[in-house]
Design a protein around this motif. Structure first.
Motif, mmCIF file in Angstrom:
data_model
loop_
_atom_site.group_PDB
_atom_site.id
_atom_site.type_symbol
_atom_site.label_atom_id
_atom_site.label_comp_id
_atom_site.label_asym_id
_atom_site.label_seq_id
_atom_site.Cartn_x
_atom_site.Cartn_y
_atom_site.Cartn_z
ATOM 1 N N ALA A 184 0.830 -1.218 0.000
ATOM 2 C CA ALA A 184 0.000 0.000 0.000
ATOM 3 C C ALA A 184 0.858 1.258 0.000
ATOM 4 N N ASP A 185 2.016 1.195 0.671
ATOM 5 C CA ASP A 185 2.922 2.352 0.666
ATOM 6 C C ASP A 185 3.411 2.650 -0.747
ATOM 7 N N ILE A 186 3.774 1.592 -1.463
ATOM 8 C CA ILE A 186 4.259 1.758 -2.832
ATOM 9 C C ILE A 186 3.136 2.254 -3.739
ATOM 10 N N GLU A 187 1.966 1.658 -3.612
ATOM 11 C CA GLU A 187 0.845 2.028 -4.473
ATOM 12 C C GLU A 187 0.457 3.489 -4.264
ATOM 13 N N ARG A 188 0.496 3.944 -3.015
ATOM 14 C CA ARG A 188 0.153 5.339 -2.719
ATOM 15 C C ARG A 188 1.108 6.290 -3.430
ATOM 16 N N TRP A 189 2.412 5.976 -3.356
ATOM 17 C CA TRP A 189 3.399 6.836 -3.997
ATOM 18 C C TRP A 189 3.349 6.731 -5.517
ATOM 19 N N GLN A 190 3.037 5.557 -6.032
ATOM 20 C CA GLN A 190 2.934 5.406 -7.482
ATOM 21 C C GLN A 190 1.859 6.325 -8.045
ATOM 22 N N PRO A 194 4.052 9.918 -10.064
ATOM 23 C CA PRO A 194 4.240 8.976 -11.183
ATOM 24 C C PRO A 194 5.562 9.120 -11.925
ATOM 25 N N GLU A 195 6.301 10.199 -11.729
ATOM 26 C CA GLU A 195 7.553 10.400 -12.446
ATOM 27 C C GLU A 195 8.770 9.848 -11.710
ATOM 28 N N ALA A 196 8.603 9.533 -10.431
ATOM 29 C CA ALA A 196 9.752 9.126 -9.617
ATOM 30 C C ALA A 196 10.126 7.666 -9.866
ATOM 31 N N GLU A 197 11.416 7.365 -9.650
ATOM 32 C CA GLU A 197 11.895 5.991 -9.688
ATOM 33 C C GLU A 197 11.704 5.377 -8.305
ATOM 34 N N PHE A 198 11.347 4.086 -8.256
ATOM 35 C CA PHE A 198 11.188 3.378 -6.995
ATOM 36 C C PHE A 198 12.390 2.474 -6.755
ATOM 37 N N MET A 199 13.003 2.614 -5.600
ATOM 38 C CA MET A 199 14.086 1.720 -5.202
ATOM 39 C C MET A 199 13.614 0.968 -3.966
ATOM 40 N N VAL A 200 13.512 -0.358 -4.099
ATOM 41 C CA VAL A 200 12.914 -1.198 -3.063
ATOM 42 C C VAL A 200 13.925 -2.239 -2.585
ATOM 43 N N HIS A 201 14.121 -2.314 -1.285
ATOM 44 C CA HIS A 201 15.014 -3.335 -0.723
ATOM 45 C C HIS A 201 14.297 -4.684 -0.732
ATOM 46 N N ASN A 215 6.421 -2.634 -13.409
ATOM 47 C CA ASN A 215 6.713 -1.522 -14.301
ATOM 48 C C ASN A 215 8.200 -1.186 -14.262
ATOM 49 N N GLU A 216 8.611 -0.395 -15.240
ATOM 50 C CA GLU A 216 10.040 -0.123 -15.399
ATOM 51 C C GLU A 216 10.564 0.873 -14.369
ATOM 52 N N ARG A 217 9.694 1.456 -13.573
ATOM 53 C CA ARG A 217 10.152 2.418 -12.560
ATOM 54 C C ARG A 217 10.561 1.747 -11.254
ATOM 55 N N THR A 218 10.248 0.486 -11.087
ATOM 56 C CA THR A 218 10.500 -0.201 -9.822
ATOM 57 C C THR A 218 11.767 -1.038 -9.914
ATOM 58 N N HIS A 219 12.683 -0.834 -8.978
ATOM 59 C CA HIS A 219 13.982 -1.493 -8.990
ATOM 60 C C HIS A 219 14.243 -2.116 -7.620
ATOM 61 N N ILE A 220 14.451 -3.433 -7.595
ATOM 62 C CA ILE A 220 14.743 -4.145 -6.353
ATOM 63 C C ILE A 220 16.251 -4.124 -6.156
ATOM 64 N N LEU A 221 16.706 -3.463 -5.087
ATOM 65 C CA LEU A 221 18.134 -3.203 -4.929
ATOM 66 C C LEU A 221 18.569 -3.318 -3.475
ATOM 67 N N SER A 222 19.811 -3.736 -3.279
ATOM 68 C CA SER A 222 20.428 -3.635 -1.959
ATOM 69 C C SER A 222 20.682 -2.162 -1.663
ATOM 70 N N THR A 223 21.061 -1.853 -0.437
ATOM 71 C CA THR A 223 21.317 -0.443 -0.131
ATOM 72 C C THR A 223 22.462 0.110 -0.987
ATOM 73 N N PHE A 238 13.501 10.144 -6.576
ATOM 74 C CA PHE A 238 13.575 8.735 -6.204
ATOM 75 C C PHE A 238 12.768 8.499 -4.930
ATOM 76 N N LEU A 239 11.997 7.433 -4.950
ATOM 77 C CA LEU A 239 11.270 6.997 -3.770
ATOM 78 C C LEU A 239 11.959 5.757 -3.232
ATOM 79 N N VAL A 240 12.189 5.733 -1.924
ATOM 80 C CA VAL A 240 13.078 4.751 -1.319
ATOM 81 C C VAL A 240 12.317 3.896 -0.310
#
Length: 311
Positions: A184-190, A194-201, A215-223, A238-240
């Motif tokens: 829900a946190d991600i969906e709210r920010w999406q 809508p222009e920001a990149e998402f970086m998700v641990h 979608n191409e804006r979401t990136h699963i990444l280590s810190t 960027f949304l973190v």
């Protein structure tokens, strides 16, 4: 503290470190003033490599206890200090060595892959350690027909199943901070940005959800992956989705860009137990020394060294 007070403490800490022959290592989730006084700031893998490579006589580890243990295992001849002995980890506490031994007995022949967020005793029962930055490489290095017990983070395990195409036997542990970051946190920010990149641990409760790959804006990444990605990306916002301590380093490494946490309450109380004053006290009073039983350390070292070698 005022800026002047922080500056004075920074000078005191650096002077003590020079006099004591100590290197200061700080995790990305530490408070800003501790990050700013450290010789090296990074993720668990980077800190492990620094602990193994340093020529310093002592290591002051500004992080949680399992990290300081790992440093001691890799550098048994060095003094390893942690500024607060109570800086633990909810994820590391989710499995004991006895529980792991029982699990192994129930699954004879399985390879045990332990996330670095575990105690030395658990690492001693493991075949491999990994971090979020190299977990996929560790899993990929194991023959595909080999059963794997993965512990203790269930969200990282579920994400690994998706990116490796492997079926893992996963322990049902979680980090209380990352588990609290919900889809829900991600969906709210999406919807709102809508222009920001998402970086998700990958430890997040949302990382293994289908939407995280949708979608191409979401990136699963280590810190550390977040640091590298944000520096290289042409985007400005960027949304973190991870512990909020990373925001300070992101802003330093990629000045001029905007970073927002998707959940402002994603703060680890254990990481935040390490303060600048406690770091100064650790150096001044030579406390608190981290020790690992030599027999446990010897058994754990192989799994940790495999983690460091795989990169």
């Amino acid at each position: 503290m005022t800026t002047a007070e922080i500056t004075t403490l920074h000078e005191e800490v650096r002077t003590l470190a020079r006099e004591r022959g100590a290197v200061i290592l700080a995790h990305n989730y530490q408070v800003p003033e501790v990050q700013d006084v450290a010789d090296y700031v990074g993720d668990s893998l980077g800190l492990s490599r620094q602990a193994a490579a340093t020529d310093a006589e002592a290591i002051v580890f500004c992080g949680v206890h399992f990290m300081a243990e790992t440093a001691k295992i890799l550098s048994p001849e060095k003094t390893v200090l942690i500024p607060d002995l109570d800086a633990g980890c909810s994820l590391a506490a989710s499995i004991t060595a006895e529980q792991l031994r029982t699990w192994k007995a129930e699954n004879p022949g399985a390879i045990v892959v332990s996330y670095v967020n575990t105690t030395a005793e658990v690492k001693a029962e493991s075949d491999y350690c990994c971090t979020s930055g190299n977990a996929k490489a560790v899993i990929d290095a194991i023959p595909r027909d080999q059963e794997i017990l993965f512990l203790p983070d269930m969200y990282l395990g579920l994400w690994l199943e998706k990116v490796t195409g492997r079926k893992l036997n996963i322990w049902m542990g979680e980090c209380h901070v990352h588990a609290g970051i919900k889809p829900a946190d991600i969906e709210r920010w999406q919807q709102s940005d809508p222009e920001a990149e998402f970086m998700v641990h990958p430890e997040c409760g949302c990382a293994s959800q289908a939407m995280a790959f949708g979608n191409e804006r979401t990136h699963i990444l280590s810190t550390e992956g977040m640091i590298d990605f944000s520096k290289q990306s042409p985007k400005e916002r960027f949304l973190v989705a991870t512990e909020i301590g990373i925001i300070h380093r992101l802003k330093k490494e990629a000045p001029g860009k905007v970073f927002e946490p998707v959940n402002k309450n994603a703060s680890c109380r254990f990481m935040k137990m390490i303060t600048l004053e406690k770091t100064r006290d650790a150096l001044r009073d030579w406390k608190f020394e981290v020790e690992v039983d030599p027999g446990i350390a010897e058994r754990a070292r192989g799994a940790i060294e495999r983690m460091v070698a795989l990169g």
